[in-house]
Design a protein around this motif. Structure first.
Motif, PDB file in Angstrom:
ATOM      1  N   HIS A  85      -6.378  -3.596 -13.788  1.00  0.00           N
ATOM      2  CA  HIS A  85      -5.044  -3.331 -13.338  1.00  0.00           C
ATOM      3  C   HIS A  85      -4.982  -3.316 -11.983  1.00  0.00           C
ATOM      4  O   HIS A  85      -5.795  -2.703 -11.203  1.00  0.00           O
ATOM      5  CB  HIS A  85      -4.496  -2.055 -14.402  1.00  0.00           C
ATOM      6  CG  HIS A  85      -4.868  -0.967 -13.915  1.00  0.00           C
ATOM      7  ND1 HIS A  85      -4.958  -0.237 -12.626  1.00  0.00           N
ATOM      8  CD2 HIS A  85      -5.299   0.275 -14.665  1.00  0.00           C
ATOM      9  CE1 HIS A  85      -5.429   0.965 -12.804  1.00  0.00           C
ATOM     10  NE2 HIS A  85      -5.720   1.125 -14.094  1.00  0.00           N
ATOM     11  N   LEU A  86      -3.791  -3.368 -11.563  1.00  0.00           N
ATOM     12  CA  LEU A  86      -3.114  -2.897 -10.020  1.00  0.00           C
ATOM     13  C   LEU A  86      -2.787  -1.719 -10.220  1.00  0.00           C
ATOM     14  O   LEU A  86      -1.895  -1.501 -11.171  1.00  0.00           O
ATOM     15  CB  LEU A  86      -2.166  -4.158  -9.561  1.00  0.00           C
ATOM     16  CG  LEU A  86      -2.632  -5.366  -9.192  1.00  0.00           C
ATOM     17  CD1 LEU A  86      -1.484  -6.516  -8.866  1.00  0.00           C
ATOM     18  CD2 LEU A  86      -3.892  -5.566  -8.349  1.00  0.00           C
ATOM     19  N   SER A  87      -3.151  -0.916  -9.325  1.00  0.00           N
ATOM     20  CA  SER A  87      -2.665   0.505  -9.480  1.00  0.00           C
ATOM     21  C   SER A  87      -1.882   0.671  -8.065  1.00  0.00           C
ATOM     22  O   SER A  87      -2.309   0.313  -6.768  1.00  0.00           O
ATOM     23  CB  SER A  87      -3.643   1.445  -9.368  1.00  0.00           C
ATOM     24  OG  SER A  87      -3.205   2.810  -8.739  1.00  0.00           O
ATOM     25  N   MET A  88      -0.455   1.055  -8.224  1.00  0.00           N
ATOM     26  CA  MET A  88       0.542   1.186  -6.997  1.00  0.00           C
ATOM     27  C   MET A  88       1.196   2.570  -7.095  1.00  0.00           C
ATOM     28  O   MET A  88       1.562   2.818  -7.977  1.00  0.00           O
ATOM     29  CB  MET A  88       1.676   0.101  -7.160  1.00  0.00           C
ATOM     30  CG  MET A  88       1.173  -1.231  -7.194  1.00  0.00           C
ATOM     31  SD  MET A  88       2.402  -2.678  -8.012  1.00  0.00           S
ATOM     32  CE  MET A  88       1.784  -2.798  -9.536  1.00  0.00           C
ATOM     33  N   THR A  89       0.764   3.233  -5.902  1.00  0.00           N
ATOM     34  CA  THR A  89       1.431   4.464  -5.806  1.00  0.00           C
ATOM     35  C   THR A  89       1.734   4.679  -4.432  1.00  0.00           C
ATOM     36  O   THR A  89       1.812   3.627  -3.712  1.00  0.00           O
ATOM     37  CB  THR A  89       0.148   5.522  -6.014  1.00  0.00           C
ATOM     38  OG1 THR A  89      -0.869   5.314  -5.168  1.00  0.00           O
ATOM     39  CG2 THR A  89      -0.448   5.474  -7.409  1.00  0.00           C
ATOM     40  N   GLU A  90       2.566   5.733  -4.198  1.00  0.00           N
ATOM     41  CA  GLU A  90       3.139   6.129  -2.953  1.00  0.00           C
ATOM     42  C   GLU A  90       2.512   7.290  -2.289  1.00  0.00           C
ATOM     43  O   GLU A  90       2.100   8.302  -3.131  1.00  0.00           O
ATOM     44  CB  GLU A  90       4.568   6.299  -2.796  1.00  0.00           C
ATOM     45  CG  GLU A  90       5.356   6.435  -1.500  1.00  0.00           C
ATOM     46  CD  GLU A  90       6.772   6.368  -1.686  1.00  0.00           C
ATOM     47  OE1 GLU A  90       7.313   6.500  -0.786  1.00  0.00           O
ATOM     48  OE2 GLU A  90       7.181   6.095  -2.805  1.00  0.00           O
ATOM     49  N   GLY A  91       1.921   7.275  -1.055  1.00  0.00           N
ATOM     50  CA  GLY A  91       1.282   8.494  -0.511  1.00  0.00           C
ATOM     51  C   GLY A  91       2.448   9.537  -0.265  1.00  0.00           C
ATOM     52  O   GLY A  91       3.562   9.187  -0.010  1.00  0.00           O
ATOM     53  N   VAL A  92       1.919  10.866  -0.009  1.00  0.00           N
ATOM     54  CA  VAL A  92       2.996  11.780   0.196  1.00  0.00           C
ATOM     55  C   VAL A  92       2.902  12.211   1.885  1.00  0.00           C
ATOM     56  O   VAL A  92       1.869  11.796   2.419  1.00  0.00           O
ATOM     57  CB  VAL A  92       2.669  13.020  -0.456  1.00  0.00           C
ATOM     58  CG1 VAL A  92       2.521  13.121  -2.130  1.00  0.00           C
ATOM     59  CG2 VAL A  92       1.024  13.528  -0.291  1.00  0.00           C
ATOM     60  N   PRO A  93       4.090  12.485   2.465  1.00  0.00           N
ATOM     61  CA  PRO A  93       3.914  12.840   3.919  1.00  0.00           C
ATOM     62  C   PRO A  93       2.899  13.811   4.015  1.00  0.00           C
ATOM     63  O   PRO A  93       2.852  14.725   3.227  1.00  0.00           O
ATOM     64  CB  PRO A  93       5.372  13.327   4.013  1.00  0.00           C
ATOM     65  CG  PRO A  93       6.140  12.889   2.805  1.00  0.00           C
ATOM     66  CD  PRO A  93       5.471  12.733   1.595  1.00  0.00           C
ATOM     67  N   GLU A  94       2.408  13.452   5.381  1.00  0.00           N
ATOM     68  CA  GLU A  94       1.295  14.762   5.663  1.00  0.00           C
ATOM     69  C   GLU A  94       1.687  16.101   5.379  1.00  0.00           C
ATOM     70  O   GLU A  94       2.784  16.488   5.772  1.00  0.00           O
ATOM     71  CB  GLU A  94       0.849  14.303   7.220  1.00  0.00           C
ATOM     72  CG  GLU A  94      -0.235  15.006   7.660  1.00  0.00           C
ATOM     73  CD  GLU A  94      -0.545  14.524   9.075  1.00  0.00           C
ATOM     74  OE1 GLU A  94      -1.247  15.307   9.685  1.00  0.00           O
ATOM     75  OE2 GLU A  94      -0.265  13.350   9.452  1.00  0.00           O
ATOM     76  N   GLY A  95       0.852  16.840   5.112  1.00  0.00           N
ATOM     77  CA  GLY A  95       0.859  18.307   4.926  1.00  0.00           C
ATOM     78  C   GLY A  95       1.693  18.606   3.740  1.00  0.00           C
ATOM     79  O   GLY A  95       2.209  19.705   3.506  1.00  0.00           O
ATOM     80  N   GLN A  96       2.042  17.663   2.843  1.00  0.00           N
ATOM     81  CA  GLN A  96       2.937  17.988   1.378  1.00  0.00           C
ATOM     82  C   GLN A  96       2.080  17.864   0.188  1.00  0.00           C
ATOM     83  O   GLN A  96       2.661  17.558  -0.885  1.00  0.00           O
ATOM     84  CB  GLN A  96       4.145  17.048   1.403  1.00  0.00           C
ATOM     85  CG  GLN A  96       5.109  17.268   2.598  1.00  0.00           C
ATOM     86  CD  GLN A  96       6.506  16.481   2.567  1.00  0.00           C
ATOM     87  OE1 GLN A  96       6.744  15.965   1.362  1.00  0.00           O
ATOM     88  NE2 GLN A  96       7.281  16.589   3.414  1.00  0.00           N
ATOM     89  N   GLY A  97       0.595  18.243   0.304  1.00  0.00           N
ATOM     90  CA  GLY A  97      -0.002  18.005  -0.768  1.00  0.00           C
ATOM     91  C   GLY A  97      -0.716  16.869  -1.174  1.00  0.00           C
ATOM     92  O   GLY A  97      -0.497  15.837  -0.414  1.00  0.00           O
ATOM     93  N   PRO A  98      -1.426  16.810  -2.178  1.00  0.00           N
ATOM     94  CA  PRO A  98      -2.217  15.545  -2.360  1.00  0.00           C
ATOM     95  C   PRO A  98      -1.409  14.600  -2.968  1.00  0.00           C
ATOM     96  O   PRO A  98      -0.402  14.599  -3.793  1.00  0.00           O
ATOM     97  CB  PRO A  98      -3.561  16.161  -3.501  1.00  0.00           C
ATOM     98  CG  PRO A  98      -2.788  17.403  -4.140  1.00  0.00           C
ATOM     99  CD  PRO A  98      -1.825  18.156  -2.959  1.00  0.00           C
ATOM    100  N   GLU A  99      -1.987  13.237  -2.835  1.00  0.00           N
ATOM    101  CA  GLU A  99      -1.450  12.180  -3.523  1.00  0.00           C
ATOM    102  C   GLU A  99      -1.591  12.314  -5.241  1.00  0.00           C
ATOM    103  O   GLU A  99      -0.608  11.778  -5.836  1.00  0.00           O
ATOM    104  CB  GLU A  99      -1.906  10.988  -2.921  1.00  0.00           C
ATOM    105  CG  GLU A  99      -1.417  10.419  -1.704  1.00  0.00           C
ATOM    106  CD  GLU A  99      -2.122   9.304  -1.221  1.00  0.00           C
ATOM    107  OE1 GLU A  99      -2.262   8.502  -1.949  1.00  0.00           O
ATOM    108  OE2 GLU A  99      -1.878   9.136   0.085  1.00  0.00           O
TER     109      GLU A  99
END
Length: 135
Positions: free
Chosen positions: A104-118
């Motif tokens: 599968h293709l996994s599509m996620t969005e990173g979180v802004p720096e300093g706002q916790g893990p993705e």
């Protein structure tokens, strides 16, 4: 326009997966984009550990047959062409069916720096959980 060089396939870490899983990174956006796209290849019976994504995840099955489950939900069979959306912070797992490979293709969005893990990773999915057996 640029043709990007293909990055090497990477073995999925044992902390995140049961069985043999290979990951091909496709895209990792640079600010302001935070898109993350990878092709994830599961051998029969291979699967993720329980995990959640801070901003959700979309899967697009490109090959084979697999299984997905949200915590407390039913195990659902997925096949090539299926699109699976998991909302933010929903614990779930996904992987190949016992007798098929699955990509599968996994599509996620990173979180802004300093706002916790993705993503937050939990315990491995047991064989009993994978097979839908009561414990």
């Amino acid at each position: 326009m640029q043709i990007q060089p293909k990055k090497p396939s990477a073995k999925g870490p044992a902390e995140w997966f049961t069985g043999d899983v290979w990951i091909d990174p496709i895209a990792q956006g640079e600010e302001p984009s935070r898109i993350r796209v990878s092709a994830v290849h599961f051998t029969p019976g291979a699967r993720t550990a329980w995990h959640s994504h801070a901003l959700g995840q979309t899967l697009y099955v490109t090959e084979g047959a697999g299984l997905v489950q949200s915590r407390g939900g039913d195990i659902v069979c997925i096949r090539s062409g299926d699109i699976v959306f998991t909302p933010a912070d929903e614990w779930h797992w996904h992987g190949a069916a016992p007798d098929h490979v699955m990509t599968h293709l996994s599509m996620t969005e990173g979180v802004p720096e300093g706002q916790g893990p993705e993503a937050n990773w939990g315990e491995h999915v047991t064989d009993a959980e994978y097979h839908g057996e009561q414990q």
